[in-house]
Scaffold this active site. Structure first.
Site, mmCIF file in Angstrom:
data_model
loop_
_atom_site.group_PDB
_atom_site.id
_atom_site.type_symbol
_atom_site.label_atom_id
_atom_site.label_comp_id
_atom_site.label_asym_id
_atom_site.label_seq_id
_atom_site.Cartn_x
_atom_site.Cartn_y
_atom_site.Cartn_z
ATOM 1 C CG HIS A 193 -12.313 0.129 -15.992
ATOM 2 N ND1 HIS A 193 -12.940 1.334 -16.170
ATOM 3 C CD2 HIS A 193 -10.985 0.404 -15.924
ATOM 4 C CE1 HIS A 193 -12.013 2.188 -16.473
ATOM 5 N NE2 HIS A 193 -10.777 1.582 -16.324
ATOM 6 C CG ASP A 247 -14.561 1.908 -13.090
ATOM 7 O OD1 ASP A 247 -14.639 2.746 -12.237
ATOM 8 O OD2 ASP A 247 -15.035 2.005 -14.214
ATOM 9 C CD1 TRP A 259 -17.054 4.466 -21.452
ATOM 10 C CD2 TRP A 259 -17.069 6.203 -20.159
ATOM 11 N NE1 TRP A 259 -18.292 4.513 -21.002
ATOM 12 C CE2 TRP A 259 -18.439 5.567 -20.049
ATOM 13 C CE3 TRP A 259 -16.596 7.328 -19.152
ATOM 14 C CZ2 TRP A 259 -19.428 6.268 -19.303
ATOM 15 C CZ3 TRP A 259 -17.750 7.863 -18.582
ATOM 16 C CH2 TRP A 259 -19.147 7.454 -18.452
ATOM 17 C CG ASP A 283 -19.242 1.648 -11.253
ATOM 18 O OD1 ASP A 283 -18.280 0.904 -11.697
ATOM 19 O OD2 ASP A 283 -19.990 2.184 -12.057
ATOM 20 C CD GLU A 332 -14.574 1.725 -19.368
ATOM 21 O OE1 GLU A 332 -14.085 2.768 -19.287
ATOM 22 O OE2 GLU A 332 -15.285 1.210 -18.360
ATOM 23 C CG HIS A 358 -19.322 -0.621 -19.000
ATOM 24 N ND1 HIS A 358 -18.361 0.299 -19.382
ATOM 25 C CD2 HIS A 358 -19.727 -0.427 -17.697
ATOM 26 C CE1 HIS A 358 -18.288 1.134 -18.714
ATOM 27 N NE2 HIS A 358 -18.948 0.766 -17.336
ATOM 28 C CE LYS A 389 -22.223 2.836 -18.769
ATOM 29 N NZ LYS A 389 -21.964 3.694 -17.433
ATOM 30 C CG ASP A 420 -16.581 -1.230 -16.398
ATOM 31 O OD1 ASP A 420 -17.401 -2.104 -15.665
ATOM 32 O OD2 ASP A 420 -16.177 -0.176 -15.700
ATOM 33 C CG ASP A 432 -21.889 0.386 -14.987
ATOM 34 O OD1 ASP A 432 -21.301 -0.222 -14.342
ATOM 35 O OD2 ASP A 432 -21.551 1.544 -15.463
HETATM 36 C C1 RNT Z 1 -18.329 4.410 -16.537
HETATM 37 C C2 RNT Z 1 -17.034 3.787 -16.877
HETATM 38 C C3 RNT Z 1 -15.844 4.750 -16.566
HETATM 39 C C4 RNT Z 1 -15.610 5.290 -15.346
HETATM 40 C C5 RNT Z 1 -14.532 5.919 -14.577
HETATM 41 C C6 RNT Z 1 -14.686 7.085 -13.889
HETATM 42 O O1 RNT Z 1 -19.238 3.467 -16.790
HETATM 43 O O2 RNT Z 1 -16.819 2.576 -16.361
HETATM 44 O O3 RNT Z 1 -14.618 3.682 -16.583
HETATM 45 O O4 RNT Z 1 -16.312 4.641 -14.413
HETATM 46 O O5 RNT Z 1 -13.853 6.449 -15.939
HETATM 47 ZN ZN ZN Z 2 -14.978 1.574 -16.240
#
Ligand code: RNT
Ligand code: ZN
Length: 418
Positions: A286, A326, A184, A296, A225, A262, A227, A259, A294
């Site tokens: 993720h 994640d 990513w 988290d 990955e 994303h 985004k 993820d 996003d």
């Molecule tokens: C970032 C991605 C990625 C990170 C990690 C730390 O938006 O989700 O996967 O969160 O690699």
């Molecule tokens: Zn991620």
């Protein structure tokens, strides 16, 4: 009622709708979920002093952040005790551990820089997943890495990716468990680009060069990955949804990684999982909780989390989906953040395993949405808590209601003294 009596009653209730809770518990016990090391130190790592970049951000300043490999491992040890089920360790390249004053830049990283992590994983019987770190480094030029128009920059990051393939293979050989290696980057633009395709062509070429590094396909599982945007990268990302998905689709052995933070807020990864499973032998996830963006946040036992778990379980895909957490929240106790997120995903999987999926599918196929709705709604008040309690007990982990005492004690004894 004792815990055993509560479980027996629950088991009977589920049996009456055709669910075998013993089988559900047994299946979950052998399903690995990857625990991300980066919740413990706010995605800082040990190989640089600069800020977190790449369009991602941790917010909050709760005391007790792990500052060294020893502290991070100590905290993880503590959190792992509170998590039922099988775990894998998810590392980022910036968590390399240098000893005796040595240092290697990201393009020169070697397996030996992760030997202590291998030791840690082995002590816990865990496999290891890995992520090259394409952020938080002075070689990120104008916000770009693998898609940079500057060839020296791009080569540096390709070499980093290749080094990570070698390290991933080392992890797999040492632990005897395949290593999922996820690519990513935060590459993209804040404002309207003049060229959208150029960076993507360079990104494509870069990943191809990384994957040209020789490796055993059974041991290393590379993923890409996607985004949709990042902070300061609002208008364009090189690794967009279509780009990443199509890269994986057209490169044998490469997996798509979704993820769930994303995508646009009304897009649901639960619906994307079965779409991808129609085409890919294996996919990766993720698991996070996006709040308006996003962000988290810590994963909870909420509707979309449950829906994602259902799609994996009812499509018999527990062995085809690599599941990793994640998220990173710096505003609450980090041991608790790890634990709540891990336990929530375990609950979601267990709850999906305690669903009469075949009966529900049959009702759908018979075009009986009325009864399907009734039964799906009634299932929500079945005694799931007692099954969860039994699962925790069988895994030797404290059930709900009591584990937080251990976190409070660890906070007072260890974290607040840092
Ligand atoms: C970032 C991605 C990625 C990170 C990690 C730390 O938006 O989700 O996967 O969160 O690699
Ligand atoms: Zn991620």
């Amino acid at each position: 009622m004792t815990q055993k009596e509560r479980y027996e009653a629950a088991k009977q209730a589920y049996a009456s709708i055709g669910v075998d809770t013993d089988a559900a518990i047994a299946r979950l016990k052998e399903t690995p979920v990857s625990l991300h090391c980066w919740q413990g130190d706010d995605v800082t790592g040990f190989d640089h002093d600069g800020p977190l970049t790449g369009g991602i951000q941790t917010t909050g300043d709760y005391p007790g952040r792990a500052r060294t490999p020893e502290e991070l491992m100590q905290d993880m040890d503590e959190a792992l005790k509170l998590m039922p089920g099988k775990k894998k360790l998810n590392l980022h390249a910036c968590y390399a551990i240098f000893t005796d004053g040595e240092y290697a830049d990201r393009d020169k990283l070697e397996p030996k820089h992760f030997a202590k992590w291998v030791e840690f994983a082995k002590e816990h019987g865990m496999g290891i997943d890995f992520n090259p770190t394409f952020f938080s480094h002075d070689k990120v030029k104008d916000g770009l890495t693998l898609s940079s128009p500057d060839e020296e920059t791009r080569k540096f990051w390709i070499d980093h990716g290749k080094a990570c393939i070698r390290i991933s293979e080392y992890f797999a050989k040492e632990t005897g468990i395949p290593c999922v290696m996820n690519i990513w980057t935060g590459d993209g633009y804040k404002d309207i680009p003049a060229d959208r395709m150029g960076p993507r062509m360079r990104y494509k070429d870069s990943i191809e060069q990384i994957l040209a590094e020789p490796y055993d396909r059974k041991l290393v599982k590379p993923c890409v990955e996607s985004k949709v945007f990042g902070i300061g990268v609002e208008s364009y990302t090189a690794g967009s949804g279509e780009f990443s998905l199509l890269f994986a689709a057209t490169h044998e052995g490469c997996l798509p990684l979704m993820d769930n933070g994303h995508y646009h807020p009304t897009e649901m990864v639960s619906d994307k999982i079965p779409a991808l499973l129609c085409y890919f032998p294996e996919i990766a996830l993720h698991i996070t909780r996006p709040v308006r963006w996003d962000s988290d946040h810590v994963v909870l036992f909420d509707d979309e989390t449950k829906e994602m778990a259902k799609e994996i379980v009812r499509n018999d895909a527990l062995d085809r989906v690599y599941m990793a957490l994640d998220y990173f929240d710096a505003s609450i106790n980090r041991i608790s953040a790890w634990t709540v997120g891990f336990r929530s995903w375990q609950k979601a999987l267990l709850s999906a395993l305690c669903t009469p999926n075949e009966n529900f599918k049959k009702l759908q196929e018979e075009n009986n949405p009325t009864e399907l709705m009734v039964l799906q709604e009634e299932l929500k008040t079945y005694p799931f808590g007692a099954v969860w309690e039994e699962y925790c007990t069988q895994c030797g982990v404290i059930a709900d209601g009591k584990w937080f005492e251990a976190v409070k004690k660890y906070e007072a004894d260890v974290l607040l003294k840092r």
